[in-house]
Scaffold this active site. Structure first.
Site, PDB file in Angstrom:
ATOM      1  CG  ASN A  27      -8.029  -4.358   0.919  1.00  0.00           C
ATOM      2  OD1 ASN A  27      -7.276  -3.411   1.109  1.00  0.00           O
ATOM      3  ND2 ASN A  27      -7.633  -5.609   1.062  1.00  0.00           N
ATOM      4  CG  HIS A  52      -1.936  -1.112   1.198  1.00  0.00           C
ATOM      5  ND1 HIS A  52      -3.124  -1.078   0.499  1.00  0.00           N
ATOM      6  CD2 HIS A  52      -1.903  -2.321   1.804  1.00  0.00           C
ATOM      7  CE1 HIS A  52      -3.786  -2.207   0.678  1.00  0.00           C
ATOM      8  NE2 HIS A  52      -3.061  -2.987   1.459  1.00  0.00           N
TER       9      HIS A  52
END
EC number: 1.11.1.6
Length: 527
Positions: free
Chosen positions: A148, A75
């Site tokens: 997510n 990420h």
């Protein structure tokens, strides 16, 4: 034309306009000493060497040399914004968490959107899951819902996570992305089929960050004021509507504007077009969990909405851009173990693994006192504990309060009301193999019932277009898995691969192994 630029492009212009009535600040060193000349170093004569006494130079360069902090291992590329969560429906019968205390209550939030596998300079338009993490600044400390844009994940056992991420990153020798690594792992772990199918569907490339849903993904536990508990899942549905990018548009934008998602979010908020998401929960009782047809804590599966309908809770609204990206987005740290009373972890193995991994990586990336960084600080709660010292301790270190417990001097006491809900567990302790816990039923439902014919066609084309660059024996393993989901699924992918392979013959020779070895026997079985 320069006059019609968007707010992101005009940031410097707007900054100057906001300070038009102010005199320019006096330039200083990091210690606040005024600087007389910022353009020329001190030398012994016009052509002579630098002098070590030039503290303006050494102050500047020493700080510059240390500007970068470790990149997030996953990420790394992200965008952030701030806003609030407002309760619209009462769920206090499920949770005593103060964030849900009453209808109309607003809680400040920070949100970070991200891709997963790419580096910090990678494009926003790659086919990759998106992180959608929300930090709620509550009176009982921070609650981090680290989700997510998909309700599922590739694996269900956290021991596999480092290997999974390695397979999505760069080859250790060539430092190139490697389809063999990606598809070898996925084909050897068929529990990834559900997430892989979602990833290569139309939703695999969202149109920026505003037009995608978010999910807590894991199963959590809610506890009410009477100590009664239920399991739950969190969902946040975009109010802007789902929009996705075609493969062609995504490829074009990756060249023309790789920061497309970051720019779109910033400009929307800067122009008052505040994005929002409606927040829901699914609820499952403990007795329902006991009779559920599969493991309700398996993050590779969903809870069917017809059996466990979405219950509306509130609204997430983003109405402020970061004042400084590094301070408020690069340094923000989300930790699934940050849960206030009323919200607890379930036995979800992946969640359990993240409870350790996330704060551990933050301590590496930001230091042991990362919770003192303003964007991470639980500023609506009073922090009082027995933790002291460490690098970058930036507050008063809790003054002269005792640093041991128990003590007799009126220092912080634990609160029995914050005790976790008690849970019964199996007495059997071992490493349980869950590799074959029905990896296909829900994927089949997704392929047959959720997707229409055009979407199935694009799904198979997207998979084959990526899988074609893997070796033949890996292609065969992957197609076998897709056929187990549905014969049509695997057959379509194989037909597309046959066309690719006819145009570009594959070399099936791979890593050398000695004839007669156990590795050779295993590879023969894979062919």
């Amino acid at each position: 034309m320069a006059d019609s630029r968007d707010p992101a492009s005009d940031q410097m212009k707007h900054w100057k306009e906001q300070r038009a009535a102010q005199k320019a600040d006096v330039l200083t060193t990091g210690a606040g000493n005024p600087v007389g000349d910022k353009l020329n170093v001190i030398t012994a004569g016009p052509r002579g060497p630098l002098l070590v006494q030039d503290v303006v130079f050494t102050d500047e360069m020493a700080h510059f040399d240390r500007e970068r902090i470790p990149e997030r291992v996953v990420h790394a590329k992200g965008a952030g914004a701030f806003g609030y969560f407002e309760v619209t429906h009462d769920i206090t019968k499920y949770s005593k968490a103060k964030v849900f205390e009453h209808i109309g209550k607003r809680t400040p939030i920070a949100v970070r959107f991200s891709t997963v596998a790419g580096e910090s300079g990678s494009a926003d338009t790659v086919r990759d899951p998106r992180g959608f993490a929300v930090k709620f600044y509550t009176e009982d400390g921070n609650w981090d819902l680290v989700g997510n844009n998909t309700p599922i994940f590739f694996i269900r056992d956290p021991l596999l996570f480092p290997s999974f991420i390695h397979s999505q990153k760069r080859n250790p020798q060539t430092h190139l992305k490697h389809p063999d690594m990606v598809w070898d792992f996925w084909s050897l772990r068929p529990e990834s089929l559900h997430q892989v199918s979602f990833l290569f569907s139309d939703r695999g490339i969202p149109d920026g960050h505003r037009h995608m849903n978010g999910y807590g993904s894991h199963t959590f536990k809610l506890v009410n004021a009477n100590g009664e508990a239920v399991y739950c899942k969190f969902h946040y549905k975009t109010d802007q509507g789902i929009k996705n990018l075609s493969v062609e548009d995504a490829a074009r934008l990756s060249q023309e504007d790789p920061d497309y998602g970051l720019r779109d979010l910033f400009n929307a908020i800067a122009t008052g077009n505040y994005p929002s998401w409606t927040f829901y929960i699914q609820v499952m009782t403990f007795s329902q969990a006991e009779t559920f047809p599969f493991n309700p804590f398996d993050v590779t599966k969903i809870w069917p909405h017809k059996d466990y309908p979405l219950i509306p809770v509130g609204k997430l609204v983003l109405n402020r851009n970061p004042v400084n990206y590094f301070a408020e987005v690069e340094q923000i740290a989300f930790d699934p173990s940050n849960m206030p009373p009323g919200i607890e972890a379930s036995p979800d193995k992946m969640l359990q693994g993240r409870l350790f991994s996330y704060p551990d990586t933050h301590r590496h990336r930001l230091g042991p006192n990362y919770l003192q960084i303003p964007v991470n600080c639980p500023y609506r709660a009073r922090v009082a504990n027995y933790q002291r010292d460490g690098p970058m301790c930036m507050q008063d270190n809790q003054g002269g309060a005792p640093n041991y417990y128990p003590n007799s001097f009126g220092a912080p006491e634990h609160q029995p009301s914050a005790l976790e809900h008690s849970t019964r567990c199996s007495a059997e302790v071992q490493r349980f193999n869950t590799a074959n816990d029905d990896n296909v039923t829900q994927v089949r439902a997704f392929y047959v019932n959720v997707l229409n014919e055009e979407q199935r066609k694009r799904l198979c084309e997207n998979i084959a277009g990526h899988l074609k660059d893997a070796q033949l024996f890996i292609q065969k393993k992957a197609v076998k898995n897709f056929r187990e989901v549905h014969n049509d699924y695997g057959t379509r992918i194989q037909a597309l691969l046959d066309k690719y392979n006819a145009e570009k013959p594959k070399n099936a020779i791979h890593t050398f192994v000695q004839s007669g070895s156990h590795l050779a026997a295993r590879e023969k079985a894979n062919l």
